[in-house]
Design an enzyme around this catalytic site. Structure first.
Site, PDB file in Angstrom:
ATOM      1  N   HIS A 241       0.211   0.382  -2.357  1.00 56.99           N
ATOM      2  CA  HIS A 241      -0.659   1.046  -1.376  1.00 56.99           C
ATOM      3  C   HIS A 241      -0.868   2.522  -1.735  1.00 56.99           C
ATOM      4  O   HIS A 241      -1.998   2.978  -1.921  1.00 56.99           O
ATOM      5  CB  HIS A 241      -0.020   1.007   0.011  1.00 56.99           C
ATOM      6  CG  HIS A 241       0.317  -0.345   0.532  1.00 56.99           C
ATOM      7  ND1 HIS A 241      -0.639  -1.238   0.923  1.00 56.99           N
ATOM      8  CD2 HIS A 241       1.516  -0.950   0.751  1.00 56.99           C
ATOM      9  CE1 HIS A 241      -0.044  -2.329   1.379  1.00 56.99           C
ATOM     10  NE2 HIS A 241       1.251  -2.190   1.276  1.00 56.99           N
TER      11      HIS A 241
HETATM   12  C1  BDR Z   1       1.830   2.120   4.097  1.00 56.09           C
HETATM   13  O1  BDR Z   1       2.964   1.921   4.938  1.00 56.09           O
HETATM   14  C2  BDR Z   1       4.132   2.244   4.232  1.00 56.09           C
HETATM   15  O2  BDR Z   1       5.100   1.250   4.446  1.00 56.09           O
HETATM   16  C3  BDR Z   1       3.764   2.407   2.788  1.00 56.09           C
HETATM   17  O3  BDR Z   1       4.551   3.438   2.193  1.00 56.09           O
HETATM   18  C4  BDR Z   1       2.313   2.796   2.840  1.00 56.09           C
HETATM   19  O4  BDR Z   1       2.145   4.194   2.957  1.00 56.09           O
HETATM   20  C5  BDR Z   1       1.148   0.781   3.890  1.00 56.09           C
HETATM   21  O5  BDR Z   1       0.733   0.255   5.104  1.00 56.09           O
END
Ligand code: BDR
Ligand code: CA
Length: 315
Positions: A241
């Site tokens: 992500h």
């Molecule tokens: C986001 O949520 C976090 O768990 C990850 O680091 C990322 O920034 C994804 O939904």
């Protein structure tokens, strides 16, 4: 020309991978990290930020500690089940020798951005609390930021914190509301594209062909993260992500953006934290951001592996 960036972050496995990718990318000058609550509490997110920089021989990069709680709620939403109890899976990070700067992240962000108007892009890859409060405290901050590249939201995709909401936005929807309506140029990197960028166990093994503390870290950090995806989402890999935000600098051709008016539900009801686009332009409001809706995910993963292998050759 290199792009100057500050990453506002809640490390977090994929946050840590983002710092490594930034350090491995000659197109980027990583100016600082600012920590925020999120995947884990502020003590651990701040420590992890310092420790990952230490591991990557980059402890000269300043870290400012930020907000412990969302703007309104008195508790934070942890992502422990995804990122492990300390936030970086099973990785053992070195004890950081450097300390945080003697300034709150909000003031640090304001000072850095205002010192070089229109030169610094900020990459929020955690809940948006620090950014919203910097905007509220000092209005010139919003005018002087070059751009915000935010990992957050789910536009056509389902949520990962609730069926309707993505984690970073759900963790502080009021902050997201302030940021989305501050008039800052924004690029949004939502789950719609990040779920197309999956780093598999085989990819992690490939990086580990090189013996390096960085390769070991990637393996140990991603193990819990990959297990979570296996258990709940049924595939052998984890979504990159946060690292995908950096594609806006290092491989912009991989992303396709569309312009939308995006808003966020902060009603506290079942769709709290939901981000939605005005596809039909019924609100008659102008677009407030560019949203990445398509990505050449495989190519991004190849680029990520390649950059990590280069970094592993050096450290
Ligand atoms: C986001 O949520 C976090 O768990 C990850 O680091 C990322 O920034 C994804 O939904
Ligand atoms: Ca994050």
């Amino acid at each position: 020309m290199t792009s100057k960036i500050i990453i506002d972050t809640d490390p977090g496995v994929d946050d840590a991978l983002t710092f490594l990718l930034a350090l491995a990318s000659p197109e980027i000058k990583l100016e600082a990290l600012t920590s925020v609550h999120g995947n884990i509490g502020i003590e651990n997110t701040t420590r992890n930020a310092l420790a990952v920089l230490e591991l990557a021989h980059a402890s000269h990069i300043p870290v400012a500690r930020g907000c412990e709680l969302p703007i309104i709620s008195r508790s934070y939403n942890s992502g422990k089940n995804v990122h492990g109890v300390k936030g970086v899976g099973n990785a053992e990070l070195p004890e950081p020798k450097s300390k945080v700067v003697n300034q709150h992240a909000i003031d640090f962000l304001i000072e850095k951005v205002n010192a070089e108007p229109n030169q610094i892009s900020v990459f929020p890859i955690g809940p948006l609390t620090n950014i919203a409060l910097a905007i509220t405290k000092e209005p010139s901050f919003a005018k002087n930021i070059k751009e915000l590249v935010i990992m957050g939201g789910a536009i056509k995709h389902g949520g990962n914190a609730t069926p309707l909401a993505e984690f970073n936005i759900y963790a502080d929807p009021h902050a997201a509301h302030v940021v989305f309506h501050a008039g800052i140029p924004i690029k949004l990197i939502p789950l719609d594209v990040t779920y197309q960028c999956l780093l598999t166990t085989a990819d992690v093994e490939e990086i580990n062909q090189i013996k390096s503390p960085i390769a070991t870290f990637i393996k140990d950090a991603t193990s819990v993260y990959i297990n979570f995806y296996k258990q709940y989402e049924g595939f052998d890999g984890c979504a990159l992500h946060d690292p995908l935000t950096l594609a806006t600098i290092i491989a912009p051709e991989l992303l396709t953006f569309e312009e939308y008016h995006i808003d966020v539900d902060m009603s506290g009801g079942i769709s709290n934290g939901n981000t939605f686009a005005d596809f039909m332009k019924v609100s008659k409001k102008p677009a407030n951001m560019q949203v990445a809706m398509q990505v050449r995910g495989k190519e991004f993963i190849e680029l990520f592996i390649n950059r990590m292998e280069n970094l592993c050759q050096k450290i």
